[in-house]
Design an enzyme around this catalytic site. Structure first.
Site, PDB file in Angstrom:
ATOM      1  N   ARG A 147      15.214  -0.215  10.846  1.00 50.35           N
ATOM      2  CA  ARG A 147      16.114  -0.302   9.861  1.00 50.35           C
ATOM      3  C   ARG A 147      16.877   1.039   9.843  1.00 50.35           C
ATOM      4  O   ARG A 147      17.721   1.339   9.065  1.00 50.35           O
ATOM      5  CB  ARG A 147      15.454  -0.563   8.362  1.00 50.35           C
ATOM      6  CG  ARG A 147      14.445   0.245   7.944  1.00 50.35           C
ATOM      7  CD  ARG A 147      13.957  -0.186   6.844  1.00 50.35           C
ATOM      8  NE  ARG A 147      14.703  -0.287   5.632  1.00 50.35           N
ATOM      9  CZ  ARG A 147      14.956   0.756   4.864  1.00 50.35           C
ATOM     10  NH1 ARG A 147      14.493   2.048   5.023  1.00 50.35           N
ATOM     11  NH2 ARG A 147      15.880   0.375   3.898  1.00 50.35           N
ATOM     12  N   PRO A 155      -7.404   1.266  12.667  1.00 52.29           N
ATOM     13  CA  PRO A 155      -7.620   1.843  11.152  1.00 52.29           C
ATOM     14  C   PRO A 155      -8.126   3.008  11.016  1.00 52.29           C
ATOM     15  O   PRO A 155      -8.234   3.661   9.802  1.00 52.29           O
ATOM     16  CB  PRO A 155      -8.887   0.683  10.811  1.00 52.29           C
ATOM     17  CG  PRO A 155      -9.296  -0.019  12.000  1.00 52.29           C
ATOM     18  CD  PRO A 155      -8.132   0.298  13.052  1.00 52.29           C
ATOM     19  N   GLU A 206     -12.632  -4.557  18.411  1.00 57.26           N
ATOM     20  CA  GLU A 206     -13.223  -3.444  17.934  1.00 57.26           C
ATOM     21  C   GLU A 206     -12.047  -2.464  18.194  1.00 57.26           C
ATOM     22  O   GLU A 206     -12.410  -1.232  18.152  1.00 57.26           O
ATOM     23  CB  GLU A 206     -14.633  -3.026  18.003  1.00 57.26           C
ATOM     24  CG  GLU A 206     -15.432  -4.041  17.406  1.00 57.26           C
ATOM     25  CD  GLU A 206     -15.435  -4.162  16.062  1.00 57.26           C
ATOM     26  OE1 GLU A 206     -15.340  -5.100  15.702  1.00 57.26           O
ATOM     27  OE2 GLU A 206     -15.402  -3.239  15.387  1.00 57.26           O
ATOM     28  N   ASP A 213      16.754   4.679  -0.152  1.00 57.42           N
ATOM     29  CA  ASP A 213      15.477   3.719  -0.579  1.00 57.42           C
ATOM     30  C   ASP A 213      14.352   4.621  -1.087  1.00 57.42           C
ATOM     31  O   ASP A 213      14.193   5.862  -0.976  1.00 57.42           O
ATOM     32  CB  ASP A 213      15.174   2.847   0.612  1.00 57.42           C
ATOM     33  CG  ASP A 213      14.571   3.496   1.878  1.00 57.42           C
ATOM     34  OD1 ASP A 213      14.486   2.906   2.755  1.00 57.42           O
ATOM     35  OD2 ASP A 213      14.449   4.554   1.511  1.00 57.42           O
TER      36      ASP A 213
HETATM   37  N1  LIG Z   1      -2.577   0.069  11.936  1.00 57.51           N
HETATM   38  C1  LIG Z   1      -3.736  -0.512  11.609  1.00 57.51           C
HETATM   39  C2  LIG Z   1      -4.780  -1.085  10.843  1.00 57.51           C
HETATM   40  C3  LIG Z   1      -5.710  -1.851  11.539  1.00 57.51           C
HETATM   41  C4  LIG Z   1      -6.277  -2.456  12.793  1.00 57.51           C
HETATM   42  C5  LIG Z   1      -5.072  -1.889  13.918  1.00 57.51           C
HETATM   43  C6  LIG Z   1      -5.416  -2.408  15.290  1.00 57.51           C
HETATM   44  C7  LIG Z   1      -6.599  -3.028  15.377  1.00 57.51           C
HETATM   45  C8  LIG Z   1      -7.257  -3.441  16.649  1.00 57.51           C
HETATM   46  C9  LIG Z   1      -8.310  -3.965  16.312  1.00 57.51           C
HETATM   47  N2  LIG Z   1      -8.460  -3.973  15.098  1.00 57.51           N
HETATM   48  C10 LIG Z   1      -9.737  -4.659  14.349  1.00 57.51           C
HETATM   49  C11 LIG Z   1     -10.750  -3.583  13.961  1.00 57.51           C
HETATM   50  C12 LIG Z   1     -11.803  -3.734  12.993  1.00 57.51           C
HETATM   51  C13 LIG Z   1     -12.572  -2.958  12.716  1.00 57.51           C
HETATM   52  C14 LIG Z   1     -12.452  -1.685  13.295  1.00 57.51           C
HETATM   53  C15 LIG Z   1     -11.582  -1.372  14.440  1.00 57.51           C
HETATM   54  N3  LIG Z   1     -10.618  -2.474  14.496  1.00 57.51           N
HETATM   55  C16 LIG Z   1      -7.503  -3.375  14.527  1.00 57.51           C
HETATM   56  C17 LIG Z   1      -7.221  -2.993  13.164  1.00 57.51           C
HETATM   57  N4  LIG Z   1      -6.443  -2.309  10.417  1.00 57.51           N
HETATM   58  N5  LIG Z   1      -6.195  -1.735   9.315  1.00 57.51           N
HETATM   59  C18 LIG Z   1      -5.028  -1.256   9.603  1.00 57.51           C
HETATM   60  N6  LIG Z   1      -4.362  -0.173   8.612  1.00 57.51           N
END
Ligand SMILES: N#Cc1c(-c2ccc3ccn(Cc4ccccn4)c3c2)n[nH]c1N
Length: 243
Positions: free
Chosen positions: A158, A88, A115, A173
């Site tokens: 794609r 994130p 996390e 697209d």
């Molecule tokens: N791309 C993307 C993502 C993710 C994502 C990706 C990988 C992981 C590995 C663990 N967590 C949970 C988590 C929650 C809180 C803080 C850290 N991590 C992920 C979340 N969340 N939203 C996106 N756009």
């Protein structure tokens, strides 16, 4: 292109074997290998996580396990490969990213959970000369990286030659010209008293192109004005600006 995905939930990536992507793999247009991260654990519990230094909620994925996994899946050496880590906290994954990655020979995706992954795993990969991209698919929080990998692999695959039946689809697209796509219609001409716009049935290709551009500009202005602001100065002609 070869794609490797490392995850503690390999079954999450089964959709990559379906439909368009599955057919592309069968046709040898790309290779996809999914690896269970627990293969590189050595304890009876197959532990992949531990408590965070400094305290705080949740758990962090252990560097030893990831280090051994990436040593095997992505060995150091002169192979051009890119390690992609969904998070994130990552840079936005966009169509521009997908287009850039479509030129890579190898992509390795590291799916975190909990996390996230101990930071030293990324530092070690960079120190070994591996390109590492930390990317996010959007401003919301998922539970892990697997869903993000499904999104990114589809967006990249794609674009590979031969994957889409009609190459114009990828060229034309949404986002290809910086605008959102406008509305689409197919038969019947009238459905529940709703008619297809006359211009689309008229056969005047210039008028159809103009109509489609106008609808794309209207939709982009309404839903994604940021995309209009990001267009190069000469992207809109006088007719566009009149919409
Ligand atoms: N791309 C993307 C993502 C993710 C994502 C990706 C990988 C992981 C590995 C663990 N967590 C949970 C988590 C929650 C809180 C803080 C850290 N991590 C992920 C979340 N969340 N939203 C996106 N756009």
């Amino acid at each position: 292109m070869r794609i490797d995905v490392v995850t503690i939930f390999p079954a999450y990536l089964d959709p990559l074997r379906e439909a368009l992507l599955g057919r592309a793999v069968e046709r040898g247009l790309l290779e996809i290998a999914v690896h269970d991260l627990r293969r590189w654990t050595h304890d009876v519990h197959q532990a992949v996580d531990d408590a965070p230094y400094g305290g705080g909620p949740g758990m962090v994925m252990r560097p030893q396990v990831w280090g051994e996994a990436l040593d095997e899946v992505l060995p150091a050496g002169p192979q051009p490969a890119r390690l992609v880590v969904p998070t994130p906290a990552g840079r936005p994954f966009t169509q521009t990213t997908a287009r850039a990655w479509a030129d890579e020979q190898r992509l390795v995706f590291a799916c975190g959970r909990y996390e996230g992954i101990d930071e030293r795993v990324l530092l070690d990969a960079r120190a070994r000369g591996i390109e590492v991209d930390e990317v996010s698919i959007g401003d919301y929080v998922l539970v892990g990286g697997e869903v993000a990998v499904l999104v990114m692999v589809e967006a990249v695959a794609r674009l590979l030659p031969g994957v889409l039946g009609n190459p114009r689809s990828a060229a034309e697209d949404s986002f290809s010209d910086g605008l959102l796509e406008g509305p689409s219609y197919t038969r019947p001409e009238t459905w529940r008293e709703l008619a297809v716009p006359d211009v689309l049935r008229g056969g005047n290709h210039a008028a159809i192109a103009r109509w489609r551009r106008d609808r794309a500009l209207e939709r982009t202005r309404d839903r994604r004005p940021d995309l209009l602001d990001a267009l190069p100065p000469d992207a809109l002609d006088a007719a566009d600006r009149a919409v």
